[in-house]
Design an enzyme around this catalytic site. Structure first.
Site, mmCIF file in Angstrom:
data_model
loop_
_atom_site.group_PDB
_atom_site.id
_atom_site.type_symbol
_atom_site.label_atom_id
_atom_site.label_comp_id
_atom_site.label_asym_id
_atom_site.label_seq_id
_atom_site.Cartn_x
_atom_site.Cartn_y
_atom_site.Cartn_z
ATOM 1 N N GLU A 80 0.827 -1.220 0.000
ATOM 2 C CA GLU A 80 0.000 0.000 0.000
ATOM 3 C C GLU A 80 0.856 1.263 0.000
ATOM 4 O O GLU A 80 1.711 1.441 0.874
ATOM 5 C CB GLU A 80 -0.916 -0.010 1.239
ATOM 6 C CG GLU A 80 -1.864 1.167 1.265
ATOM 7 C CD GLU A 80 -2.894 1.103 2.403
ATOM 8 O OE1 GLU A 80 -3.262 -0.009 2.817
ATOM 9 O OE2 GLU A 80 -3.300 2.177 2.867
ATOM 10 N N LYS A 264 -7.301 -0.452 11.588
ATOM 11 C CA LYS A 264 -6.691 -0.947 10.340
ATOM 12 C C LYS A 264 -5.480 -0.075 9.995
ATOM 13 O O LYS A 264 -4.442 -0.567 9.564
ATOM 14 C CB LYS A 264 -7.732 -0.926 9.207
ATOM 15 C CG LYS A 264 -7.281 -1.621 7.934
ATOM 16 C CD LYS A 264 -6.532 -0.727 6.970
ATOM 17 C CE LYS A 264 -6.193 -1.456 5.678
ATOM 18 N NZ LYS A 264 -5.415 -0.627 4.747
ATOM 19 N N ASP A 280 4.077 -14.218 12.166
ATOM 20 C CA ASP A 280 2.742 -14.731 11.838
ATOM 21 C C ASP A 280 1.775 -13.551 11.991
ATOM 22 O O ASP A 280 1.230 -13.295 13.069
ATOM 23 C CB ASP A 280 2.392 -15.873 12.800
ATOM 24 C CG ASP A 280 1.003 -16.453 12.532
ATOM 25 O OD1 ASP A 280 0.210 -15.824 11.796
ATOM 26 O OD2 ASP A 280 0.713 -17.529 13.081
ATOM 27 N N HIS A 378 -1.991 10.452 -0.971
ATOM 28 C CA HIS A 378 -2.132 9.073 -1.400
ATOM 29 C C HIS A 378 -2.077 8.957 -2.918
ATOM 30 O O HIS A 378 -1.573 7.987 -3.465
ATOM 31 C CB HIS A 378 -3.499 8.593 -0.912
ATOM 32 C CG HIS A 378 -3.600 7.124 -0.704
ATOM 33 N ND1 HIS A 378 -2.908 6.475 0.294
ATOM 34 C CD2 HIS A 378 -4.308 6.188 -1.356
ATOM 35 C CE1 HIS A 378 -3.200 5.200 0.231
ATOM 36 N NE2 HIS A 378 -4.047 4.996 -0.757
#
Ligand code: MEV
Length: 430
Positions: A80, A264, A280, A378
Site C-alpha cells: 500500500e 486498520k 505470523d 495518497h
C-alpha cells in the site's frame, strides 16, 4: 551514521538507499543480496505445500524513528502506498517530543485445553488447581530448550464455561513463557503434553489443545508526546491539528465502524513490520482485534489527548505475539536481514518497536484525515500503481501517474488512454 533522521531519504536512488542502510546496519554482501533475492524457490518448498512460485512485496525503510532514546530504522513490507512515508513523517513529529517510549511485558502466551463431559465442574476445577505444580512440571517437559533459556510453564488457570452450545465445559489455561519465540509450536506441544494428565486429574474428555491468539498476557505499549508547534502546517495551527487528532480518536473510541478503520491504519504499520521480519501476521491481527473488543465493545487500540500546553500525547497498547527466533524469522533470508536492520535482540524489543510503529502509523493517518484529507498524499503513489496495472513500464509509470494526478482522475481507463496516447506520440510524457 548514528541518527535515523534522514530527510530526503525518498529522494535517494534505490542504490543510494541500500548503501546507506548497509553502512548503518553493517550488512554483508550476502545480506544486501538477500534484500533483492529474497526466498529461493527451493526454500519456499520447504515451508508450505504445493509450491508453484514466490510472491514478492516491496520492502521499504521508514526513517526518523527514535525509540527509547535509540535511533532505529524500520523495515516494512507492504503493497500500500503512503504507509512507509506516513510512518517516517509521524516519527519525525514524535522525534520533536523526544521520540517514542515503548515496552513489552513478559512473552507469556496462553495455551488452552478444553475439557468436556465433566461430571462436577467445580470439583474438577478445584482438583486441577490443587495439582498446579504437577501440571506445570508436566508442561515443562515439552520443551527443555525454552526451559533452559529461562522460559516455560508459569501458571495455570481453570475457567468454567457453564453454557456453551455443546453444553458446559472446563478450559485449562496454561500460561507459558516463550522467551524469544512467537511460541505457537512450544505452547501447542505443551498443551498436547498436558492433556492426558488433565483428563486423569479432572475426569472428562479433552477436546482442543491449542494456543489462544488473544495473547493478553503478552502486551506491548508505546507512547509519544508532540509539541504543538511541530504539528502546524499550511493554514492549520499546531493546536488545531492536535484538536483534530483528538476528535478523530474520540470518533474511533465511541464508534466500532470508525474503530475498525482506525485500527486498520494502526495495523498497516504493524503488519508491514511483521511481514518484513517473518512474523505470523494473522496471529497478530487476530490478537489485536480481539483485544480491541475486550470490553465487549470494539474500540480504538490507541488513545490521543491534548496536553496542557496544547500539544499531543498518544499511547497504544495491544497484544504482540512475535518472535526473533523460530518460524520464518531465521529461515526467510529477507526476514533475517530485516531483523538485523531493526536491530532488535529479543521478542520484547521487537514487540515494543512494532507498537511504536503502530502508533506512528495511526498518527500519520488521523493527522491527514483531520486536516487535508487522506487522498492528496495518497494519490501520486496510488496513481503509479494504477499506471502499472494499465501496462505502463519504466519511465512511463511516472509520466502516466503525473498526468492522471494533474487531471485529478486516477482511474484504470484514464491510465490506459494516456498510455495509448503517449505510445502513439499524441501526448508527450512530460
Ligand atoms: C488506510 O489504509 C488506513 C486509513 O483508513 C486509516 C484511518 O482511517 O485511520 C487511512
Amino acid at each position: 551514521m548514528s541518527s535515523s533522521k534522514k530527510s530526503g531519504f525518498y529522494r535517494l536512488t534505490r542504490q543510494e538507499r541500500i548503501d546507506w542502510i548497509a553502512r548503518w546496519a553493517e550488512l554483508t554482501g550476502q545480506e544486501i543480496a538477500a534484500l533483492d533475492a529474497g526466498l529461493a524457490l527451493e526454500q519456499g518448498e520447504q515451508m508450505i505445500e504445493n509450491v508453484i512460485g514466490r510472491h514478492v512485496l516491496p520492502l521499504g525503510i521508514a526513517v526518523n524513528f527514535l525509540l527509547n532514546g535509540r535511533d532505529i530504522l524500520v523495515p516494512m513490507a507492504i503493497e500500500e502506498p503512503s504507509v512507509v512515508a506516513g510512518a517516517s513523517f509521524a516519527a519525525k513529529l514524535a522525534r520533536a517530543g523526544g521520540g517514542f517510549s515503548a515496552a513489552a511485558s513478559a512473552p507469556e502466551m496462553i495455551g488452552q485445553v478444553q475439557l468436556l463431559d465433566v461430571a462436577d465442574l467445580e470439583a474438577a476445577q478445584a482438583a486441577l488447581l490443587a495439582a498446579r505444580e504437577r501440571l506445570l512440571a508436566c508442561a515443562d517437559e515439552a520443551d527443555p530448550v525454552i526451559k533452559r533459556l529461562g522460559g516455560g510453564a508459569r501458571d495455570l488457570e481453570v475457567r468454567v464455561l457453564p453454557d456453551t452450545p455443546a453444553g458446559p465445559m472446563l478450559v485449562v489455561h496454561l500460561i507459558y513463557d516463550c522467551r524469544d519465540a512467537m511460541g505457537a509450536n512450544a505452547v501447542n506441544t505443551a498443551c498436547e503434553k498436558l492433556a492426558p494428565l488433565v483428563e486423569e486429574i479432572a475426569g472428562g474428555r479433552v477436546g482442543l489443545r491449542i494456543l489462544s491468539n488473544l495473547a493478553d498476557r503478552r502486551l506491548a505499549c508505546a507512547g509519544c508526546t508532540i509539541p504543538a508547534p511541530v504539528l502546524a502546517f499550511g493554514d492549520f495551527s499546531g493546536q488545531q491539528v492536535a484538536r483534530g487528532i483528538v476528535e478523530a480518536w474520540a470518533f474511533a473510541a465511541a464508534d466500532p465502524y470508525r474503530a475498525a478503520t482506525h485500527n486498520k491504519g494502526i495495523m498497516n504499520g504493524i503488519d508491514a513490520v511483521a511481514l518484513a521480519t517473518g512474523q505470523d501476521w494473522r496471529a497478530i491481527e487476530a490478537g489485536a482485534h480481539a483485544y480491541a473488543a475486550r470490553s465487549s465493545r470494539y474500540t480504538s487500540l490507541s488513545n490521543w489527548e491534548q496536553t496542557a500546553d496544547g500539544g499531543l500525547a498518544g499511547r497504544i497498547e495491544l497484544p504482540l505475539a512475535v518472535g526473533v527466533v523460530g518460524g520464518a524469522t531465521r529461515s526467510h533470508p529477507t526476514a533475517r536481514v530485516a531483523l538485523k536492520l531493526l536491530g532488535v535482540q529479543s521478542a520484547q524489543d521487537l514487540a515494543a518497536a512494532m507498537a511504536a510503529v503502530g502508533l506512528a502509523q495511526n498518527l500519520a493517518a488521523i493527522r491527514a484525515l483531520a486536516t487535508e484529507g487522506i487522498q492528496k498524499g495518497h494519490m501520486t503513489l496510488h496513481a503509479r500503481q494504477v499506471a502499472m496495472a494499465a501496462g505502463a513500464e519504466g519511465d512511463e509509470i511516472e509520466q502516466v501517474a503525473r498526468r492522471m494526478a494533474a487531471d485529478g482522475a486516477v482511474r484504470p481507463n484514464q491510465a490506459a488512454e494516456i498510455l495509448q496516447a503517449m505510445r502513439a506520440g499524441i501526448v508527450d510524457g512530460e
